[in-house]
Design an enzyme around this catalytic site. Structure first.
Site: not given
Ligand code: ARG
Length: 462
Positions: A24, A157, A278, A284, A286, A291, A323, A326
Site C-alpha cells: 500500500s 418542477h 469549443s 462558444k 462553455n 459541469e 487496506q 484509503k
Molecule cells: N497497510 C495496512 C493497511 O493499510 C496496514 C495494516 C496492516 N496490518 C496487518 N496486520 N497486515 O491496512
C-alpha cells in the site's frame, strides 16, 4: 527491508505479483506525517512508562524528526518496495539508529498504527474542509447582500412559480453549506478518540498509558474497546458521506449555474476565467467548471459505496480488506477541497444579470397566488373557490397574451365582481415577493433576517 522486519515465519521471497497486490506504500505514503507524529507520541509514552529507556526515546525522536526532513526534502522518496508507510518509516529508522529503532514497535501493532494514522488524517481533513465551507458561506452571503431586491422567478418542477429575490436563492445554498459544516464538525467530535495502544486487537500486557498518547495527539481520550477500534472505519465512512452530501449540494448549485448561463436564461454570466471555448465552434463559451463540479459527485458517491461494501461482512477484527479504505477517502478529500475552492471563486466572480432575471418574472403569472389569497382575505371566499376564479383570470391573461400583473381592473372584474381596486398593487411581482413575510419567507425584510442570523452564526464559529 520489509521482509526482514515483518516476516518471522515466511522464508521465501514474496512473488512480485503478491507485492503488487499487497503493497500500500504507493498510496499510503500520503500518511507519512501522521505516521511520524503517531510514532513520536507512542515512543514518548513508552519512555514515560519506563517501557523503553530515555536514551532510546531520544534516539527515536531525533531519528523520526530527521526522517520527516528527509521525506519533505525528497532525500527519502518512499518509492521503495516496503509494504506500507509504517514499514518504510520503521525500516529507515532502524537503518539510522539501530536497536533503538527496533524497540519502537513495542506494545503496538500495525493495526492500531494504521487506525491512528488514518484517523488523524481524516480528522485534519475534516477540519480543513469545514474551514473552506465557512469561506463559501461568507461569499454566498456577500453575493446575497447585493441582491436582496433582485427579482427572479422562484420555481417548482422547473416551472415559474412565485417571485422571489436572488439573495433568498443564494441563502438557500448558504443554509445547505451550514448543515454540511455542522455535519463535518459533529463527525469530528464523535470520532476524536485515540486508537493507539490497542495493539493487534486485544490490548497489550505492557504497562502502557493510552491517556498520554491521546492527549499528545489532540484526542479527547482513548477509545473504549480495542477489538472495535482496530476494525472501525466509521470515521472514514462519515467523511465520505459528508463529502458526498456536500458535493450533492455543490452539484445542484452547479446545475443551476449551467442553466442560468444558457441563452434561454442568461441570468448569470460566469467569468471568462471559469469558462472554456469549443475547439470547433468559435462563438462558444462553455460552463465546464460547474459541469465538472456536477460530474465530481459520481466519484465521491462511488467512494462512499465502495467503502461501505468493503466493510460489510468483515468479521472482527482487522482484515486486509481494510487496506482498501484509503484511496477513496484520499480522493474524496482532494475532490472536496478543490471543488470548494473553485466554487468559491466562481461565485465571487460571476455576474448576475439583474434585468434578465426580472424580465423572466413577467412570464408565468407569478402573482396568481396573490390574487387567490386576496379573494380569501378580502371577499371571504373559501380558498378552493378563490383558486378557480384565479384560474379563469389566468386564462383571460393568456388569451390577451399578457401577464396577470398587466391586466386592468376591468379585465379582472369581468371574471369576478368581488375583485376590488385594492388588488392592483398586490399583483405587482415585487409586491408579491414582499408579501411573503412569514418566518423564513422571501420578503426582502425576511431575507435580511436570514442574512443577519447566518452572519451571527458565522461569527460564533470563530
Ligand atoms: N497497510 C495496512 C493497511 O493499510 C496496514 C495494516 C496492516 N496490518 C496487518 N496486520 N497486515 O491496512
Amino acid at each position: 527491508m520489509s521482509k526482514k522486519i515483518a516476516s518471522a515465519r515466511i522464508s521465501e521471497k514474496s512473488s512480485q505479483l503478491l507485492q503488487d497486490l499487497n503493497n500500500s506504500l504507493p498510496f499510503d505514503k500520503l500518511l507519512y506525517r501522521e505516521d511520524i507524529e503517531g510514532s513520536k507520541a507512542h515512543a514518548f509514552m513508552l519512555a514515560q512508562q519506563g517501557i523503553i529507556s530515555k536514551e532510546d526515546y531520544g534516539k527515536i525522536e531525533t531519528g523520526l524528526v530527521e526522517i520527516l526532513e528527509e521525506i519533505e526534502s525528497g532525500i527519502f522518496t518512499l518509492n521503495g518496495d516496503d509494504e506500507d508507510i509504517h514499514m518504510a518509516i520503521e525500516g529507515r529508522l532502524t537503518q539510522k539508529i539501530g536497536d533503538a529503532g527496533k524497540r519502537l514497535h513495542t506494545a503496538r501493532s500495525r493495526n492500531d498504527q494504521v487506525a491512528l494514522d488514518f484517523r488523524l488524517y481524516v480528522q485534519r481533513s475534516t477540519k480543513e474542509i469545514a474551514e473552506f465551507l465557512l469561506k463559501n458561506i461568507t461569499t454566498l452571503i456577500k453575493v446575497a447582500e447585493e441582491h436582496t431586491e433582485t427579482l427572479l422567478p422562484g420555481m417548482t418542477h422547473l416551472q415559474h412559480a412565485q417571485p422571489i429575490n436572488f439573495a433568498y436563492h443564494m441563502m438557500a445554498y448558504a443554509s445547505m453549506f451550514k448543515r454540511d459544516y455542522e455535519r463535518f464538525i459533529s463527525s469530528y467530535e464523535r470520532n476524536n478518540y485515540s486508537p493507539i495502544g490497542c495493539a493487534a486487537l486485544a490490548g497489550t500486557p505492557h504497562p502502557i498509558n493510552r491517556k498520554i498518547t491521546a492527549e499528545k495527539l489532540g484526542f479527547y481520550t482513548p477509545t473504549l474497546n480495542c477489538l472495535d477500534t482496530v476494525s472501525d472505519r466509521d470515521f472514514a465512512l462519515e467523511i465520505l458521506f459528508n463529502v458526498a452530501t456536500m458535493m450533492m449540494h455543490i452539484s445542484r448549485l452547479s446545475e443551476e449555474l449551467i442553466l442560468w448561463s444558457a441563452s434561454e436564461f442568461r441570468w448569470v454570466t460566469l467569468s471568462d476565467r471559469h469558462a472554456t471555448g469549443s475547439s470547433i465552434m468559435p462563438q462558444k463559451k462553455n460552463p465546464d467548471i460547474p459541469e465538472l463540479l456536477r460530474g465530481k459527485t459520481g466519484r465521491v458517491n462511488g467512494n462512499l459505496v465502495g467503502l461501505l461494501t468493503v466493510m460489510k461482512g468483515l468479521p472482527l477484527a482487522y482484515n486486509k480488506d481494510m487496506q482498501e479504505d484509503k484511496e477513496g477517502v484520499f480522493d474524496s478529500v482532494r475532490t472536496a477541497l478543490l471543488s470548494l475552492r473553485v466554487l468559491d471563486e466562481m461565485i465571487a466572480e460571476m455576474k448576475v444579470n439583474t434585468e434578465q432575471m426580472e424580465k423572466a418574472c413577467m412570464i408565468g403569472h407569478l402573482s396568481a397566488t396573490d390574487l387567490a389569497d386576496y379573494l380569501v382575505r378580502e371577499a371571504g371566499l373559501p380558498f378552493r373557490d378563490a383558486y378557480h376564479i384565479t384560474g379563469n383570470v389566468v386564462n383571460l391573461a393568456e388569451e390577451k397574451k399578457m401577464d396577470i400583473s398587466e391586466l386592468s381592473l376591468s379585465d379582472l372584474q369581468s371574471i369576478d365582481k368581488r375583485i376590488g381596486e385594492n388588488v392592483m398593487i398586490l399583483l405587482d411581482n415585487r409586491a408579491s415577493m414582499n408579501a411573503r413575510r412569514s418566518e423564513g419567507g422571501t420578503a426582502t425584510i425576511r431575507t435580511l433576517d436570514q442574512i443577519k442570523s447566518l452572519k451571527a452564526w458565522l461569527l460564533a464559529q470563530g
